[in-house]
Design an enzyme around this catalytic site. Sequence first.
Site, PDB file in Angstrom:
ATOM      1  N   HIS A 156      -1.522  -9.165  15.578  1.00  0.00           N
ATOM      2  CA  HIS A 156      -2.110  -7.810  15.673  1.00  0.00           C
ATOM      3  C   HIS A 156      -1.549  -6.882  14.591  1.00  0.00           C
ATOM      4  CE1 HIS A 156      -3.454  -9.086  19.700  1.00  0.00           C
ATOM      5  NE2 HIS A 156      -2.234  -9.581  19.822  1.00  0.00           N
ATOM      6  N   SER A 277      -4.014   3.963 -12.741  1.00  0.00           N
ATOM      7  CA  SER A 277      -5.004   4.974 -12.395  1.00  0.00           C
ATOM      8  C   SER A 277      -5.208   5.893 -13.590  1.00  0.00           C
ATOM      9  CB  SER A 277      -4.488   5.769 -11.193  1.00  0.00           C
ATOM     10  OG  SER A 277      -5.070   7.052 -11.166  1.00  0.00           O
ATOM     11  N   LYS A 283       0.643   5.129 -10.369  1.00  0.00           N
ATOM     12  CA  LYS A 283      -0.063   4.031  -9.692  1.00  0.00           C
ATOM     13  C   LYS A 283       0.025   2.685 -10.404  1.00  0.00           C
ATOM     14  CE  LYS A 283      -2.313   5.517  -6.064  1.00  0.00           C
ATOM     15  NZ  LYS A 283      -3.421   4.742  -5.635  1.00  0.00           N
ATOM     16  N   GLU A 290      -7.957  -7.077  -4.705  1.00  0.00           N
ATOM     17  CA  GLU A 290      -9.062  -6.318  -4.109  1.00  0.00           C
ATOM     18  C   GLU A 290     -10.413  -6.871  -4.554  1.00  0.00           C
ATOM     19  OE1 GLU A 290      -8.271  -2.203  -5.054  1.00  0.00           O
ATOM     20  OE2 GLU A 290      -6.516  -2.159  -3.774  1.00  0.00           O
TER      21      GLU A 290
END
Length: 469
Positions: A156, A277, A283, A290
């Site tokens: 979980h 970024s 970043k 992704e």
Amino acid sequence: MAQLWGGRFEGEINELAWKFNASIYFDKRLIKQDVQGSKAHVTMLAKQGIITDGERDQIISGLDSIIKDVEEGKLEITDKYEDIHSFLEANLIDRIGDAGKKMHTGRSRNDQVALDMRLYIREEVKSTAEALYDILDTLNKIMKDNLGTYMPGFTHLQKAQPVTLAHHLGAYFEMFYRDSQRLMDVFTRLNFCPLGSGALAGTTYPLDRDYTAELLHFTGPTANSMDSVSDRDYLIEFLSALSIIMMHLSRFSEEVIIWNSNEYNFVTIDDAYSTGSSIMPQKKNPDIAELVRGKTGRVYGALNSLLVTMKGIPLAYDKDMQEDKEVSFDAIDTVKNCLVLFTDMLRTMKFNKDQMAKSAIRGFTDATDAADYLVNKGVPFRDAHGIIGRIVLHCLEKECGISDLTIEELKGFAPEFDEDIYDAISLKTCVEKRLTVGAPGPKVMEKSIARNDKRLRAYWTGVESFKTE
Ligand code: ARG
């Protein structure tokens, strides 16, 4: 426009309709397979006395010269032709004249394209299996170095019990290994030759289908000519296998993204596989992971597209089936790219071991072992579960872990507690005592790794048993 048909037509085809109908834009990818199939076909035709040996030789060298000119950029595949089959036949006739007109004897584009796709997919099944080897090998290498790298195991997405990095990655080894076996199954079932099925009902020429199948290294000819020209099951199976590979890559990507987050900080992705970024200078994003996760949707889309395309098609061949190609080609390219990039990212990724171990200590990952400790001292498991539950509640209030409590405090919950509790619930003990088959204990993990080594050694024998040329 140079089409293979035309005799029964009086008018010209509409230009947009021609373009809409044409498949040359994407089936040019099948040029090598089309030539391979045509060579086998004419070799069989000559053996059966349907064409002469001289005509066979002219056709074969004509086809070779076309391939050579295409490869050297001297001949362009243009949309003047409807498909790759027309392109090759028209150019062959230009080069060798009448003998070229005999190549298509006893054949239809329906069995021709069915063959080309099987030949193509056969090779792609093999190259996908090769790409899977690299991720398996990389995983096994990282496993070997991390038998004692502790980390929390989750259920979980909540900390559950401690495991090791070797154990966690071992789960992915199993998934990708099953994927490789699935590919081998796909190969075995697709490896039958549809050539000689004609448009749908075979032919009256005395073709030797067994011989053609043998020349092209198939197990044998397909059994029913109507099925042969309209079966795309093997492609659906392959796309299913590819979708499952992507599902595994996507789950793994999701974990890498979580591990790479500021909060977890379990891994550092190499600069070569991350991006920044345009506005936020701090970043460093896990874009590769992704994108792999994102591209999974695209591969599922290919599978779904073909399933839907096929569901309403009456026997035998219908033009709808031309739609099998673009989605399949795209799915194959996507999966192979994802496998290569993900493997490279994994190979160069740094695991922040201290951070992982710290995280494994926090979050009551030792609670099950604390209950098991009481069980070993004679407390029934359900009672032990209740006692530890109350201790956890107490610790949450005090903002500490179970091992931070004094022995007196522990005895207050159950008299069975003794000094040896601290050792019994240490991270090391929690992991090392898990010795059931498939568990993270380093002693059993060593056996898993030895089995992986064996599976990797036998891998190429499996892949090479799939003969394609
Ligand atoms: N381009 C077609 C395909 O990919 C080849 C078969 C054409 N057959 C036909 N009967 N028009 O399916």
